[in-house]
Write a protein that holds these residues in place. Structure first.
Motif, mmCIF file in Angstrom:
data_model
loop_
_atom_site.group_PDB
_atom_site.id
_atom_site.type_symbol
_atom_site.label_atom_id
_atom_site.label_comp_id
_atom_site.label_asym_id
_atom_site.label_seq_id
_atom_site.Cartn_x
_atom_site.Cartn_y
_atom_site.Cartn_z
ATOM 1 N N VAL A 22 11.204 139.851 0.881
ATOM 2 C CA VAL A 22 9.757 139.883 1.121
ATOM 3 C C VAL A 22 9.435 140.750 2.342
ATOM 4 C CG1 VAL A 22 7.759 138.494 1.816
ATOM 5 C CG2 VAL A 22 9.267 137.678 -0.003
ATOM 6 N N ILE A 23 10.214 140.588 3.413
ATOM 7 C CA ILE A 23 9.980 141.376 4.626
ATOM 8 C C ILE A 23 10.235 142.857 4.366
ATOM 9 C CG2 ILE A 23 10.780 141.801 6.988
ATOM 10 C CD1 ILE A 23 11.344 138.770 7.180
ATOM 11 N N LEU A 24 11.301 143.160 3.617
ATOM 12 C CA LEU A 24 11.585 144.554 3.273
ATOM 13 C C LEU A 24 10.446 145.163 2.455
ATOM 14 C CD1 LEU A 24 15.389 144.512 2.364
ATOM 15 C CD2 LEU A 24 14.311 145.695 4.264
ATOM 16 N N LEU A 133 15.845 155.170 4.802
ATOM 17 C CA LEU A 133 17.283 155.300 5.062
ATOM 18 C C LEU A 133 17.691 154.593 6.356
ATOM 19 C CD1 LEU A 133 17.793 159.052 4.074
ATOM 20 C CD2 LEU A 133 18.327 157.015 2.714
ATOM 21 N N VAL A 134 16.710 154.245 7.183
ATOM 22 C CA VAL A 134 17.008 153.473 8.392
ATOM 23 C C VAL A 134 17.605 152.115 8.030
ATOM 24 C CG1 VAL A 134 15.957 152.263 10.355
ATOM 25 C CG2 VAL A 134 15.306 154.620 9.853
ATOM 26 N N PHE A 135 17.169 151.516 6.923
ATOM 27 C CA PHE A 135 17.627 150.175 6.545
ATOM 28 C C PHE A 135 19.138 150.122 6.331
ATOM 29 C CE2 PHE A 135 13.208 149.441 4.390
ATOM 30 C CZ PHE A 135 12.607 149.532 5.636
ATOM 31 N N PRO A 136 19.699 150.909 5.405
ATOM 32 C CA PRO A 136 21.155 150.858 5.234
ATOM 33 C C PRO A 136 21.909 151.385 6.446
ATOM 34 C CG PRO A 136 20.223 152.632 3.899
ATOM 35 C CD PRO A 136 19.076 151.827 4.418
ATOM 36 N N SER A 137 21.308 152.318 7.167
ATOM 37 C CA SER A 137 21.995 152.911 8.328
ATOM 38 C C SER A 137 22.181 151.894 9.445
ATOM 39 C CB SER A 137 21.216 154.127 8.834
ATOM 40 O OG SER A 137 21.096 155.106 7.829
ATOM 41 N N ILE A 138 21.132 151.122 9.748
ATOM 42 C CA ILE A 138 21.254 150.143 10.834
ATOM 43 C C ILE A 138 22.116 148.963 10.405
ATOM 44 C CG2 ILE A 138 19.220 148.662 10.394
ATOM 45 C CD1 ILE A 138 18.675 148.928 13.473
ATOM 46 N N TYR A 139 22.097 148.648 9.104
ATOM 47 C CA TYR A 139 22.991 147.598 8.595
ATOM 48 C C TYR A 139 24.447 148.011 8.786
ATOM 49 C CZ TYR A 139 25.218 144.260 5.446
ATOM 50 O OH TYR A 139 26.030 143.281 4.933
ATOM 51 N N TRP A 140 24.754 149.255 8.434
ATOM 52 C CA TRP A 140 26.118 149.762 8.598
ATOM 53 C C TRP A 140 26.526 149.749 10.074
ATOM 54 C CZ3 TRP A 140 27.916 155.513 7.741
ATOM 55 C CH2 TRP A 140 29.303 155.572 7.859
ATOM 56 N N LEU A 141 25.627 150.198 10.948
ATOM 57 C CA LEU A 141 25.938 150.200 12.376
ATOM 58 C C LEU A 141 26.251 148.790 12.866
ATOM 59 C CD1 LEU A 141 26.168 151.538 15.143
ATOM 60 C CD2 LEU A 141 23.671 151.347 15.354
ATOM 61 N N CYS A 142 25.446 147.810 12.465
ATOM 62 C CA CYS A 142 25.693 146.423 12.884
ATOM 63 C C CYS A 142 27.025 145.909 12.333
ATOM 64 C CB CYS A 142 24.544 145.528 12.425
ATOM 65 S SG CYS A 142 23.017 145.765 13.355
ATOM 66 N N TRP A 143 27.370 146.322 11.133
ATOM 67 C CA TRP A 143 28.660 145.913 10.577
ATOM 68 C C TRP A 143 29.814 146.499 11.393
ATOM 69 C CZ3 TRP A 143 30.833 142.402 7.707
ATOM 70 C CH2 TRP A 143 32.133 142.608 7.239
ATOM 71 N N GLU A 144 29.692 147.765 11.766
ATOM 72 C CA GLU A 144 30.744 148.395 12.563
ATOM 73 C C GLU A 144 30.850 147.762 13.955
ATOM 74 O OE1 GLU A 144 32.948 150.470 11.585
ATOM 75 O OE2 GLU A 144 32.115 150.986 9.630
ATOM 76 N N ALA A 155 18.791 142.808 11.765
ATOM 77 C CA ALA A 155 18.384 144.122 12.273
ATOM 78 C C ALA A 155 17.513 144.857 11.256
ATOM 79 C CB ALA A 155 19.616 144.960 12.606
ATOM 80 N N VAL A 156 17.879 144.768 9.988
ATOM 81 C CA VAL A 156 17.083 145.422 8.932
ATOM 82 C C VAL A 156 15.672 144.850 8.887
ATOM 83 C CG1 VAL A 156 16.835 145.696 6.437
ATOM 84 C CG2 VAL A 156 19.050 146.112 7.509
ATOM 85 N N THR A 157 15.548 143.529 8.975
ATOM 86 C CA THR A 157 14.212 142.917 8.929
ATOM 87 C C THR A 157 13.379 143.305 10.158
ATOM 88 O OG1 THR A 157 15.063 140.872 9.939
ATOM 89 C CG2 THR A 157 14.962 140.961 7.538
#
Length: 541
Positions: A22-24, A133-144, A155-157
């Motif tokens: 919903v937030i996305l 593209l910020v959504f998957p990018s920041i998710y990946w950064l947080c995973w790393e 972070a995505v929300t």
């Protein structure tokens, strides 16, 4: 009892997933709603000039020589794609007049407009799509960084409905491309370092370092400010390796050197053409004292979460005065305390490789921009992203580590309040015709000016000036009716008012032009829109 707990846990996870979706969707909605509502700013009109392939010099030489041109013709020639120019002319215009702007976004924007049309919403939609593209990018950064799915989703929300991200996703400028490449280069660097340190994957790391070099190159071609990102990465690698000249540092140096070499042609262009910038479109003038820079930095830091004031004052209430200022101060203090606690928590509960990465991203950007007096939202992208990552980690860590349900619910409530404040901010700004990112000093009166001019049956708008007036008249032209006529000049004596117009107006007239019309040509000039300085005059014989 156990089965009931399992069922409750499943329902809780499903509810969280639904809430995230919903937030996305809300964030995506805000990015694409009312794309054409806000005024087309000075900078955006220059973006469209670059897309057209014409230069500022060509525009002045051809149509700022005292002859009339309709709004429709002005926009068709200098704000839209035309057959006389190609994408190479877009690059040429940047190279000769604005080499401080890297060309990648503008090339993409030209092809985008060529495919989908020159309407305001279409031009801005490129940034809106890139911002996703910020959504998957920041998710990946947080995973790393954290190896935590929860931190990534939080972070995505946060960025999905962040007022900063939504505002610049609706700006026909390269800021969202810059943000995406910052996040991607951060994640790729961390992945390359992790692979390099493992003997089993050290060979694979060479390929990732090559991808990192490509990401840096694209970053430089999106913004010169990407050099700050590369510098912050270098400081991070040096400090994590304890100043040892190791394989990781060598790989970083090779990748950054390769990116710099690939960007060298534009560096050469910037070096050769920098003196010409001021003679054409001019450089942005941001030169703040230390205290002013610090104050602006604090305001921007708060505004990434709460932004309901069109002029940039964090919040706007029904009344103004001491009470309003006090509430703003309390809100700012609470936000700053939360951010400080986020950074403190990050440093206390994560390994050095994690907290140092976030701190260098925050610190290097802030310190350099304060030092040069250039603190502005659009320049602070790495700083803003790093703070948002830190805040996401704080809520994830505190909710997961809560020792009782009450403590957990308090932290969940805090996250809900934060995201709700972002949503309210986006809802307010989405309905406004003007916001602080549209540079109110040059555009805030455009709607009122256009309304006055458009009331006339056959209006003529006269303006005269140098590089500053071109962007202003292009910006205001988007609100004027297409058949309105413009008389544009660089010299006062070029202005000769033709007959056949029901009303003649002066827009931002200089003293030289007023003198020419009143004392030499014997016209009567009357201010008709004066919200402080006079922005519009009526000219009568």
């Amino acid at each position: 009892m156990n089965s009931k707990s399992i069922q409750n846990g499943r329902l809780h996870r499903i509810s969280l997933k639904v809430l995230i979706v919903v937030i996305l969707i809300t964030g995506i909605f805000f990015r694409f709603t009312n794309l054409d509502r806000k005024v087309y700013s000075f900078d955006e009109s220059i973006t469209s000039l670059r897309i057209s392939g014409y230069t500022w010099t060509e525009m002045v030489q051809q149509d700022f020589q005292g002859k009339t041109i309709s709004v429709a013709d002005l926009q068709q020639k200098y704000q839209q794609i035309n057959s006389e120019k190609s994408w190479l002319d877009t690059v040429k215009g940047l190279a000769t007049e604005e080499p401080q702007l890297s060309p990648l976004y503008f090339i993409l924007a030209r092809f985008w407009v060529q495919l989908f049309g020159p309407q305001v919403a279409t031009v801005r939609s490129l940034s809106a799509w890139i911002s996703l593209l910020v959504f998957p990018s920041i998710y990946w950064l947080c995973w790393e960084l954290f190896r935590s799915e929860s931190a990534g989703w939080v972070a995505v929300t946060i960025v999905a409905v962040s007022p900063f991200h939504v505002l610049y996703a609706q700006e026909a400028r390269p800021y969202m491309m810059f943000a995406v490449l910052v996040l991607l280069s951060n994640a790729i660097l961390l992945r390359a370092i992790a692979l390099q340190k493992s003997p089993a994957t050290s060979k694979l790391s060479k390929a990732v370092w090559s991808i990192y070099a490509i990401a840096l190159t694209l970053g430089l071609y999106s913004s010169l400010l990407f050099f700050l990102v590369i510098f912050a990465h270098g400081i991070y690698v040096i400090l994590t390796e304890n100043w040892r000249f190791c394989k990781t540092l060598i790989a970083y140096l090779l990748a950054s050197a390769a990116a710099t070499i690939l960007f060298a042609p534009w560096i050469w262009i910037l070096f050769c053409n920098a003196p010409k910038i001021e003679a054409t479109v001019g450089l942005p003038r941001i030169s703040l004292s230390f205290l002013s820079s610090l104050k602006t930095l604090i305001l921007i830091t708060c505004r990434m979460f709460i932004d309901t004031h069109w002029a940039g004052g964090i919040i706007k209430l029904c009344s103004s005065g001491i009470a309003t200022d006090l509430i703003r101060l309390i809100v700012a203090a609470l936000l700053l305390l939360a951010i400080a606690h986020s950074i403190y928590s990050l440093c206390r509960s994560t390994p050095k490789r994690v907290w140092l990465f976030v701190l260098t991203a925050i610190g290097i950007t802030a310190i350099v921009l304060i030092a040069v007096g250039g603190v502005a939202d659009r320049y602070l992208v790495p700083y803003i992203l790093a703070i948002q990552v830190a805040v996401a980690y704080l809520f994830t860590d505190k909710i997961a580590a809560a020792t009782n349900s009450r403590q957990q619910k308090l932290w969940q409530l805090g996250l809900i309040v934060l995201i709700s404040s972002e949503i309210v901010s986006c809802a307010v700004s989405s309905q406004s015709q003007l916001w602080w990112n549209k540079y109110p000093s040059s555009t805030k009166y455009n709607p009122q000016i256009a309304a006055i001019v458009n009331q006339a049956q056959k209006p003529l708008v006269i303006t005269h000036g140098g590089n500053n007036i071109t962007g202003k008249i292009l910006s205001v032209s988007y609100l004027l009716k297409p058949q309105a006529q413009l008389l544009l000049a660089v010299k006062p004596e070029q202005v000769k008012i033709p007959d056949g117009f029901s009303d003649v107006f002066l827009y931002r007239a200089t003293e030289a032009l007023q003198c020419e019309l009143e004392k030499v040509q014997k016209y009567k000039i009357t201010p008709i829109y004066q919200p402080g300085d006079v922005w519009l005059w009526r000219v009568e014989k």
